[in-house]
Design a protein around this motif. Structure first.
Motif, PDB file in Angstrom:
ATOM      1  N   LEU A   1       0.821  -1.222   0.000  1.00  0.00           N
ATOM      2  CA  LEU A   1       0.000   0.000   0.000  1.00  0.00           C
ATOM      3  C   LEU A   1       0.848   1.261   0.000  1.00  0.00           C
ATOM      4  N   LEU A   2       2.060   1.145   0.501  1.00  0.00           N
ATOM      5  CA  LEU A   2       2.942   2.325   0.523  1.00  0.00           C
ATOM      6  C   LEU A   2       3.437   2.670  -0.872  1.00  0.00           C
ATOM      7  N   ASN A   3       3.102   1.832  -1.827  1.00  0.00           N
ATOM      8  CA  ASN A   3       3.512   2.100  -3.205  1.00  0.00           C
ATOM      9  C   ASN A   3       2.477   2.920  -3.981  1.00  0.00           C
ATOM     10  N   LEU A   4       1.570   3.556  -3.281  1.00  0.00           N
ATOM     11  CA  LEU A   4       0.616   4.433  -3.972  1.00  0.00           C
ATOM     12  C   LEU A   4       1.376   5.395  -4.893  1.00  0.00           C
ATOM     13  N   GLY A   5       0.992   5.398  -6.165  1.00  0.00           N
ATOM     14  CA  GLY A   5       1.637   6.301  -7.119  1.00  0.00           C
ATOM     15  C   GLY A   5       2.979   5.820  -7.633  1.00  0.00           C
TER      16      GLY A   5
ATOM     17  N   LEU B   1      12.994  13.827  -9.912  1.00  0.00           N
ATOM     18  CA  LEU B   1      13.266  13.276  -8.589  1.00  0.00           C
ATOM     19  C   LEU B   1      12.215  12.212  -8.294  1.00  0.00           C
ATOM     20  N   HIS B   2      12.617  11.208  -7.479  1.00  0.00           N
ATOM     21  CA  HIS B   2      11.688  10.132  -7.158  1.00  0.00           C
ATOM     22  C   HIS B   2      10.365  10.681  -6.608  1.00  0.00           C
ATOM     23  N   GLY B   3      10.465  11.624  -5.687  1.00  0.00           N
ATOM     24  CA  GLY B   3       9.247  12.174  -5.081  1.00  0.00           C
ATOM     25  C   GLY B   3       8.387  12.912  -6.096  1.00  0.00           C
ATOM     26  N   GLU B   4       9.027  13.561  -7.056  1.00  0.00           N
ATOM     27  CA  GLU B   4       8.261  14.248  -8.099  1.00  0.00           C
ATOM     28  C   GLU B   4       7.492  13.242  -8.954  1.00  0.00           C
ATOM     29  N   ALA B   5       8.173  12.158  -9.303  1.00  0.00           N
ATOM     30  CA  ALA B   5       7.515  11.119 -10.105  1.00  0.00           C
ATOM     31  C   ALA B   5       6.373  10.491  -9.309  1.00  0.00           C
ATOM     32  N   VAL B   6       6.598  10.301  -8.014  1.00  0.00           N
ATOM     33  CA  VAL B   6       5.546   9.730  -7.163  1.00  0.00           C
ATOM     34  C   VAL B   6       4.354  10.692  -7.083  1.00  0.00           C
ATOM     35  N   ALA B   7       4.643  11.993  -7.016  1.00  0.00           N
ATOM     36  CA  ALA B   7       3.551  12.972  -6.938  1.00  0.00           C
ATOM     37  C   ALA B   7       2.666  12.891  -8.178  1.00  0.00           C
TER      38      ALA B   7
ATOM     39  N   GLY C   1       2.489  10.433 -10.184  1.00  0.00           N
ATOM     40  CA  GLY C   1       1.898   9.095 -10.161  1.00  0.00           C
ATOM     41  C   GLY C   1       0.729   8.995  -9.191  1.00  0.00           C
ATOM     42  N   THR C   2       0.805   9.762  -8.106  1.00  0.00           N
ATOM     43  CA  THR C   2      -0.283   9.747  -7.123  1.00  0.00           C
ATOM     44  C   THR C   2      -1.547  10.375  -7.710  1.00  0.00           C
ATOM     45  N   VAL C   3      -1.357  11.448  -8.488  1.00  0.00           N
ATOM     46  CA  VAL C   3      -2.529  12.039  -9.157  1.00  0.00           C
ATOM     47  C   VAL C   3      -3.116  11.022 -10.136  1.00  0.00           C
ATOM     48  N   MET C   4      -2.251  10.294 -10.854  1.00  0.00           N
ATOM     49  CA  MET C   4      -2.750   9.263 -11.781  1.00  0.00           C
ATOM     50  C   MET C   4      -3.540   8.195 -11.017  1.00  0.00           C
ATOM     51  N   ALA C   5      -3.002   7.772  -9.876  1.00  0.00           N
ATOM     52  CA  ALA C   5      -3.694   6.757  -9.081  1.00  0.00           C
ATOM     53  C   ALA C   5      -5.041   7.278  -8.602  1.00  0.00           C
TER      54      ALA C   5
ATOM     55  N   GLY D   1       1.647 -11.894 -14.115  1.00  0.00           N
ATOM     56  CA  GLY D   1       1.242 -11.294 -15.383  1.00  0.00           C
ATOM     57  C   GLY D   1       0.153 -10.237 -15.290  1.00  0.00           C
ATOM     58  N   ARG D   2      -0.567 -10.125 -14.159  1.00  0.00           N
ATOM     59  CA  ARG D   2      -1.624  -9.116 -14.034  1.00  0.00           C
ATOM     60  C   ARG D   2      -1.084  -7.844 -13.402  1.00  0.00           C
ATOM     61  N   LEU D   3      -1.506  -6.715 -13.918  1.00  0.00           N
ATOM     62  CA  LEU D   3      -1.021  -5.438 -13.387  1.00  0.00           C
ATOM     63  C   LEU D   3      -1.791  -5.095 -12.112  1.00  0.00           C
ATOM     64  N   ARG D   4      -1.115  -5.258 -10.995  1.00  0.00           N
ATOM     65  CA  ARG D   4      -1.741  -4.900  -9.711  1.00  0.00           C
ATOM     66  C   ARG D   4      -1.303  -3.498  -9.321  1.00  0.00           C
ATOM     67  N   LEU D   5      -2.266  -2.677  -8.952  1.00  0.00           N
ATOM     68  CA  LEU D   5      -1.971  -1.286  -8.624  1.00  0.00           C
ATOM     69  C   LEU D   5      -2.487  -0.954  -7.232  1.00  0.00           C
ATOM     70  N   VAL D   6      -1.870   0.053  -6.624  1.00  0.00           N
ATOM     71  CA  VAL D   6      -2.393   0.582  -5.369  1.00  0.00           C
ATOM     72  C   VAL D   6      -3.263   1.773  -5.720  1.00  0.00           C
ATOM     73  N   LEU D   7      -4.525   1.705  -5.351  1.00  0.00           N
ATOM     74  CA  LEU D   7      -5.438   2.807  -5.635  1.00  0.00           C
ATOM     75  C   LEU D   7      -6.130   3.224  -4.340  1.00  0.00           C
TER      76      LEU D   7
END
Lengths: 364, 364
Positions: free
Chosen positions: B245-249, B266-272, B274-278, B330-336
Motif C-alpha cells: 500500500l505504501l507504493n501508492l503512485g 526526482l523520485h518524489g516528483e515522479a511519485v507525486a 503518479g499519485t494524481v494518476m492513481a 502477469g496481471r497489473l496490480r496497482l495501489v489505488l
C-alpha cells in the motif's frame, strides 16, 4: 529415499537424498510457489541432467527459463551474477519465480545469491550434482560470489525451500571431484561425530569406488551433522563453537586457493591439506598426538586427497589467512581439534606455531 | 528528541528524530557492535556533515573509514557497490564493522545493500539527510541498486540497527528536494492516516517554509505510519494490503523515472504525478469523486510538486509499468484509493481505464 529436515523455524526445509530423484515429478511441485522457474546450470552439468529436469517440470505444467553459465570457480563472480539478473529480467521473471540451482557449489552459491537479491529475494531450490555440494554448500543457506580480493567476500544467507541430492548424478563426477567432496565428509567426523569417522575409516574404499548405498549413507549423515549445526547458529554469530567449527581446515584452505589462484586446487583438496595443517597445529598445542595427526592424514590420503599444501611461503600464507573473513578484531581465530571428533575455535596458536606448521605441511 | 520503535522482534530498532543529533556523541555508541565503522556518503553531503560525524565518532574512540561516492541516482549501480566493497576490503573491515549511511535515499540503499552482502552481512546504521529518506527509504530495510532494465531490481531486505533523522540537515536541502520528500509524507495521509492528511492541509505552508517543529512532527508521524506497516509485513509478502500500500503512485512513478531516464525527475516528483494518476484512476473506478482528485492534486501542488506526468505515450507507460516488479503472475496490480485515507491493492483497473488515465494525466 532418505529425508532430513533442516530446522530453522519458518525457514525450515527438507533435504531429499536418493537415487533417480530428478526423474520423479512428485518431488518438486510442493515446493514451488508459482508456475514459473528459472533453472541455473553450467555448460558441464546442463548437457547431462537439464533435459531430465525440464521433462520432469514440464510434466507438472511448470514454465522453465534455463540459464546456462560457463563452468568453473573463476566464473563465480559479478559478471555471472549479472548474466543471471539479465536473463531473469529478459524473461520477465517476478517475485513468484523459483530459482533452481542445478550443479555444484559454484552454481549453488551463484544461483542462491541471485535468489537472495533478485527483486529483494525469490524462492530457491538446490539440486546439487557434486558430492561436495550435496554434503556441504547446498545445505545451510550460505550464498555468494568471489571478489578479486578474496573468496566469498560478497554474499548473503538465503535458505533454500528444498534440497534434492540425487546420487545418480555422482556417477558422472570425475574421481578427483568425488575425493574433494570426501574432504568435507571426513570433516564432519573430525569436528563432531567420532562414530561417523570410524564408519568412514571402515568404508572409505566403498566410497571411493562410488558405491551408491555407502554414498547415500555418507551424504545423509553429513547433512544431518550440518543441519544440526546450522539449526543452532543460522547466521554464524555464535561466539564459541557453532557454524564456525565447520570451517576446520578452511582458513588454511582458503589461503591455498587464494595463493594458487582460484580453480587450480579444488576447494575440497585445499580443505584436505588445510585439515592436515589444522591437525598438525593442534598437535603443537598439545591437543593431538602424532598418531592422531597420522590418522587424519591417512584417512584423507585414502580418499585420494592431497595432505600437503603448496609452497607459497609461510609468510604469504599468513597474509592470505589474515585476509580471511574469520578474523575477529585483528586476531587470527582458527578451528582446531581438541581431540579427534571434537573441534574448537581458538586464538591460542601463536604466530610462530602457525609459521612452523605451514613450513612442516608444505612441499614443492 | 523524538524516539520511535520499529517493532520487528529480534530485528527491532529505534528511530531518533530531532535537531542537532549528529553532534551528540551519546546517540550512536550503544548501536555499534565493534570499535570500527565505515561511513558511506557522497560528494554533496560529505562536505556538509562528515566532519561533524567523524568528530562525534572520534570522541567515543571509534575508528572510521570514510567512503565517498559521486552524487546521484545514476550512481546507484553495481560500480558504486563494488567501490564500497573495494574500500571495505582495502581497509580490512570485518564482520564486526558497522556501515553508516550518511546521505539521501541513494546512499542509504547502496550502503544498506553493501551491509546486507559484505561478508554475508554486517551491522548498518542509517543517517538520512534528505526529507525523502528520513520519512521513507531509511525505515523498513529495503536496500538495493538499479539495473539497466529497471529500478531496484537487485537488492535485499536488511534492517538497520538505528535510524537517526537530524532535522538540521534539512536546512541545506534544496527546495525541490524538500518538496520531493513531502510527496511521501502526503502519501501516508492518503493511504492510511486521514487525520494526518488534514494536519498536512493545515500546515503545508509551514513545511514548505522549512519550519523545524512542523518538519519534526511530519517526520515522526510519517515514520510511525511506515513502522506500523513494516512491522506487519516486513518482507512485503502480504497478499492484500501490507507494505504494498505504501507504493501508492509508485508504479506510475517508476514508469516516469524509467521513461525519462533516472535522475531527470526526482523520485518524489515522479511519485507525486503518479499519485494524481492513481487518484484519477480511482475516480474512474467510482471510488473517488472529482472533488477528491482535486483535493489530492491541490495538496501536492501546494507542496511544490508536479501533478502531471511527462508525455511518454500511454502505451510506453504501460510497458514500463508491466516491467515493474509489482506485477503478480502477469496481471497489473496497482495501489489505488478506496477513499481519501484508505488505499487498496487491486487488479480491477482495465487496460482501457489505465490508458485513459495516462492520457488525461500527462502533458508536454
Amino acid at each position: 529415499m532418505r529425508r532430513l529436515n533442516v530446522a530453522l523455524a519458518e525457514r525450515s526445509y527438507p533435504i531429499l537424498i536418493g537415487s533417480d530423484l530428478l526423474q520423479n515429478a512428485e518431488n518438486l511441485p510442493p515446493y514451488l510457489q508459482g508456475p514459473r522457474v528459472a533453472v541455473i546450470s553450467n555448460t558441464t552439468v546442463a548437457p547431462l541432467y537439464l533435459d531430465t529436469l525440464l521433462a520432469t517440470l514440464e510434466k507438472v505444467g511448470v514454465g522453465v527459463t534455463p540459464i546456462i553459465l560457463p563452468d568453473g570457480e573463476k566464473f563465480k563472480n559479478w559478471e555471472s551474477l549479472n548474466a543471471i539478473y539479465d536473463a531473469l529480467l529478459a524473461a520477465r521473471c517476478d517475485r513468484g519465480t523459483t530459482l533452481i540451482a542445478l550443479g555444484g557449489g559454484v552454481i549453488g552459491d551463484l544461483a542462491g545469491f541471485a535468489a537472495a537479491t533478485y527483486q529483494r529475494g525469490v524462492p530457491f531450490i538446490q539440486i546439487p550434482t557434486t558430492l561436495l555440494s550435496q554434503v556441504d554448500s547446498s545445505v545451510g543457506g550460505k550464498t555468494g560470489i568471489n571478489h578479486p580480493r578474496g573468496k566469498n567476500m560478497v554474499g548473503a544467507f538465503w535458505q533454500p525451500k528444498l534440497v534434492v541430492a540425487d546420487t545418480l548424478t555422482l556417477r558422472s563426477l570425475p574421481a578427483r571431484e568425488l575425493s574433494a567432496g570426501l574432504a568435507e565428509v571426513i570433516k564432519y567426523g573430525l569436528v563432531r561425530d567420532l562414530p561417523f569417522l570410524e564408519w568412514l575409516e571402515s568404508n572409505m574404499d566403498r566410497l571411493v569406488a562410488g558405491d551408491d548405498e555407502a554414498l547415500a549413507y555418507a551424504i545423509e549423515r553429513s547433512c544431518r551433522n550440518k543441519a544440526e549445526v546450522v539449526a543452532n547458529d543460522e547466521f554464524e554469530t555464535a561466539k564459541e563453537g557453532g557454524r564456525a567449527l565447520l570451517n576446520l581446515g578452511h582458513t588454511f584452505g582458503h589461503a591455498i586457493e587464494s595463493g594458487m589462484g582460484y580453480g587450480h586446487w579444488l576447494h575440497g583438496e585445499a580443505v584436505a591439506a588445510g585439515t592436515v595443517m589444522a591437525a598438525e597445529l593442534s598437535r603443537r598445542l598439545g591437543w593431538l598426538s602424532a598418531a592422531d595427526v597420522d590418522r587424519v592424514r591417512n584417512l584423507l590420503q585414502r580418499a585420494g586427497l592431497p595432505v600437503c599444501g603448496p609452497m607459497l611461503g609461510a609468510e604469504r600464507y599468513l597474509e592470505f589467512m589474515s585476509n580471511d573473513k574469520k578474523v575477529s578484531a585483528g586476531r587470527l581465530r582458527l578451528v582446531l581439534l581438541q581431540s579427534i571428533g571434537t573441534a574448537v575455535t581458538t586464538s591460542d596458536a601463536t604466530r610462530e606455531d602457525i609459521l612452523a606448521t605451514l613450513t612442516a605441511c608444505c612441499h614443492e
